[in-house]
Design an enzyme around this catalytic site. Structure first.
Site, short mmCIF file in Angstrom:
data_model
loop_
_atom_site.label_atom_id
_atom_site.label_comp_id
_atom_site.label_asym_id
_atom_site.label_seq_id
_atom_site.Cartn_x
_atom_site.Cartn_y
_atom_site.Cartn_z
N GLU A 83 0.82 -1.20 0.00
CA GLU A 83 0.00 0.00 0.00
C GLU A 83 0.85 1.26 0.00
OE1 GLU A 83 -2.37 -0.58 3.44
OE2 GLU A 83 -0.68 -0.29 4.78
N CYS A 97 3.73 8.37 0.84
CA CYS A 97 4.10 7.44 1.91
C CYS A 97 4.23 6.08 1.25
CB CYS A 97 3.01 7.46 2.98
SG CYS A 97 3.33 6.33 4.33
N CYS A 104 5.22 -7.05 7.53
CA CYS A 104 6.38 -6.63 8.31
C CYS A 104 6.76 -7.77 9.24
CB CYS A 104 6.06 -5.37 9.12
SG CYS A 104 7.49 -4.68 9.99
N CYS A 108 5.12 -4.61 16.28
CA CYS A 108 4.80 -3.54 17.22
C CYS A 108 3.31 -3.66 17.54
CB CYS A 108 5.14 -2.19 16.60
SG CYS A 108 6.88 -2.10 16.09
N CYS A 111 0.49 -1.46 15.75
CA CYS A 111 0.55 -1.25 14.30
C CYS A 111 -0.21 -2.33 13.55
CB CYS A 111 2.02 -1.23 13.85
SG CYS A 111 2.22 -1.06 12.07
N GLU A 150 9.68 -2.52 7.37
CA GLU A 150 10.80 -1.87 8.02
C GLU A 150 11.87 -1.60 6.96
OE1 GLU A 150 11.72 -0.34 10.73
OE2 GLU A 150 13.74 -0.24 9.92
N HIS A 203 8.48 6.23 20.40
CA HIS A 203 7.19 5.86 21.02
C HIS A 203 7.21 5.61 22.53
CE1 HIS A 203 5.98 5.76 16.92
NE2 HIS A 203 6.22 4.50 16.68
N ASN A 277 -4.08 6.55 14.88
CA ASN A 277 -5.19 6.17 14.01
C ASN A 277 -5.74 4.85 14.54
OD1 ASN A 277 -6.12 7.56 11.65
ND2 ASN A 277 -4.05 7.41 10.82
N CYS A 319 -0.88 3.04 8.78
CA CYS A 319 0.04 1.98 8.39
C CYS A 319 -0.61 0.59 8.43
CB CYS A 319 1.22 2.05 9.35
SG CYS A 319 2.46 0.81 9.10
N1 SAH Z 1 8.81 0.31 10.22
C1 SAH Z 1 9.03 1.72 10.10
C2 SAH Z 1 8.19 2.43 9.06
C3 SAH Z 1 6.71 2.08 8.97
S1 SAH Z 1 5.56 2.70 10.17
C4 SAH Z 1 8.83 2.39 11.45
O1 SAH Z 1 8.29 1.76 12.34
O2 SAH Z 1 9.24 3.53 11.62
C5 SAH Z 1 5.54 4.45 10.06
C6 SAH Z 1 5.09 5.10 11.36
O3 SAH Z 1 3.68 4.92 11.59
C7 SAH Z 1 5.79 4.53 12.59
O4 SAH Z 1 6.21 5.56 13.42
C8 SAH Z 1 4.69 3.72 13.23
O5 SAH Z 1 4.93 3.53 14.57
C9 SAH Z 1 3.48 4.58 12.95
N2 SAH Z 1 2.18 3.91 13.12
C10 SAH Z 1 1.90 2.59 13.02
N3 SAH Z 1 0.60 2.37 13.24
C11 SAH Z 1 0.03 3.57 13.48
C12 SAH Z 1 -1.30 4.01 13.78
N4 SAH Z 1 -2.29 3.15 13.84
N5 SAH Z 1 -1.52 5.33 13.96
C13 SAH Z 1 -0.51 6.22 13.86
N6 SAH Z 1 0.76 5.87 13.58
C14 SAH Z 1 1.03 4.57 13.39
#
Ligand code: SAH
Length: 329
Positions: A83, A97, A104, A108, A111, A150, A203, A277, A319
């Site tokens: 996506e 983006c 992944c 986390c 996510c 990642e 975070h 989100n 994401c």
């Molecule tokens: N793996 C990388 C890049 C992808 S995620 C990383 O973790 O940085 C990009 C960003 O979106 C990250 O900071 C992640 O923590 C955040 N993210 C993931 N799920 C989210 C959500 N539901 N709402 C807001 N940010 C989110």
């Protein structure tokens, strides 16, 4: 588009090497198809359109938010979901983006991508094709690797894509790679020469909490990750953006803001607070008031922080969400 296939196809057809540059220049300017490449001879265009798929990705679904954000779910030739999102702003910024992996391998807890099965690394062509899709709709000028995956675990292909993005209008200065803190990748980014921005998904202000929500922290704890970011700063002289997703009752308390501010040198780090989100996870996003209070505490303790604009909430633009929803139903 698979540019290696383009090069070998042109070689085999006995074409001069400038044909490659012509075809890529059309692509990078957003040509819709081979037919549009009017300075290539018609028989060559026909040969190329037979031999080379115009994109390595197929569009499965496109959603447009009321704020203009466009989110696309693609599939690869082997059926993997990918996506990407385009966000347009009033100041003329048109920011992509992009995803670096399908799914992944990390998990986390907050996510949506982390709950999907890991597919595989994307090729450089599959990364660039996400950007080309949006380039065909209009200008693009910024890019963040904050889609699925990642990027530091697929850095060679991400950097190969970053070599091509400037031709689409996205300079390396306007490109950011976001990482969970994969320290060897941060060092590899420092060792290459493009002025790409580093963003760190932190975070949490301490290892105990961070390990709870990001298992990768057991492998690369905060001190080790920040040491790598410092080396990146020394090599490239670009500040690291700290991403901090605001989770109600988890990481949004006053003491946590104080602890976070104490951790970071304001000359090297800038904090971006991210409203969460909702994704169907157990977490609730912090309220606007809680985010504002957290921001004020950071500023009072000497470090700059901005609050990210929320975009595309009505189309599940967080994401992993579109792909996760599509897989679920
Ligand atoms: N793996 C990388 C890049 C992808 S995620 C990383 O973790 O940085 C990009 C960003 O979106 C990250 O900071 C992640 O923590 C955040 N993210 C993931 N799920 C989210 C959500 N539901 N709402 C807001 N940010 C989110």
């Amino acid at each position: 588009m698979d540019l290696e296939l383009l090069r070998t196809t042109l070689d085999q057809a006995g074409e001069p090497s400038y044909r490659f540059d012509q075809a890529w220049a059309w692509q990078a300017r957003g040509a819709a198809d081979w037919e549009a490449m009017s300075d290539l001879p018609a028989p060559l265009r026909a040969t190329l359109s037979e031999a080379i798929p115009f994109s390595t990705l197929k569009v499965e679904n496109e959603a447009v938010s009321k704020d203009g954000t466009i989110k696309v779910l693609f599939s690869t030739h082997d059926g993997r979901p990918v996506e990407a999102v385009l966000m347009s702003y009033r100041d003329g910024r048109r920011s992509l983006c992009l995803s670096s992996q399908s799914g992944c391998p990390l998990s986390c807890t907050f996510c949506a991508t982390g709950t999907m099965k890991f597919g595989r690394n994307l090729t450089a062509a599959e990364i660039v094709d996400q950007a080309l899709h949006f380039r065909r709709l209009g200008d693009v000028n910024h890019c963040v690797f904050m889609g699925m995956g990642e990027p530091m675990m697929n850095l060679d292909n991400v950097l190969a894509a970053c070599e091509l993005l400037p031709d689409l209008g996205i300079t390396s200065r306007r490109t950011a790679i976001s990482t969970v803190g994969w320290a060897p990748g941060i060092d590899a980014l420092a060792a290459q020469s493009r002025p790409i921005r580093l963003a760190l998904s932190l975070h949490a202000p301490n290892d105990a909490l961070r390990s709870e929500i990001m298992a990768v922290n057991d492998r690369y704890p905060i001190a080790e990750v920040l040491a790598a970011c410092d080396r990146h700063y020394e090599a490239r002289r670009r500040m690291t953006f700290i991403e901090y997703v605001m989770l109600a009752g988890v990481n949004d308390r006053y003491e946590q803001a104080v602890e976070l501010a104490a951790l970071l040198d304001p000359k090297r780090y800038k904090i971006n607070l991210i409203p969460y989100n909702p994704t169907g996870s157990p977490y609730d996003g912090s309220s606007r008031a809680a985010i504002d209070a957290f921001q004020r505490t950071l500023e009072a303790n000497g470090i700059g922080a901005t609050v990210r604009l929320t975009r595309g909430q009505d189309i599940a633009a967080a994401c992993g969400q579109l792909a996760a929803n599509a897989l679920a139903g």
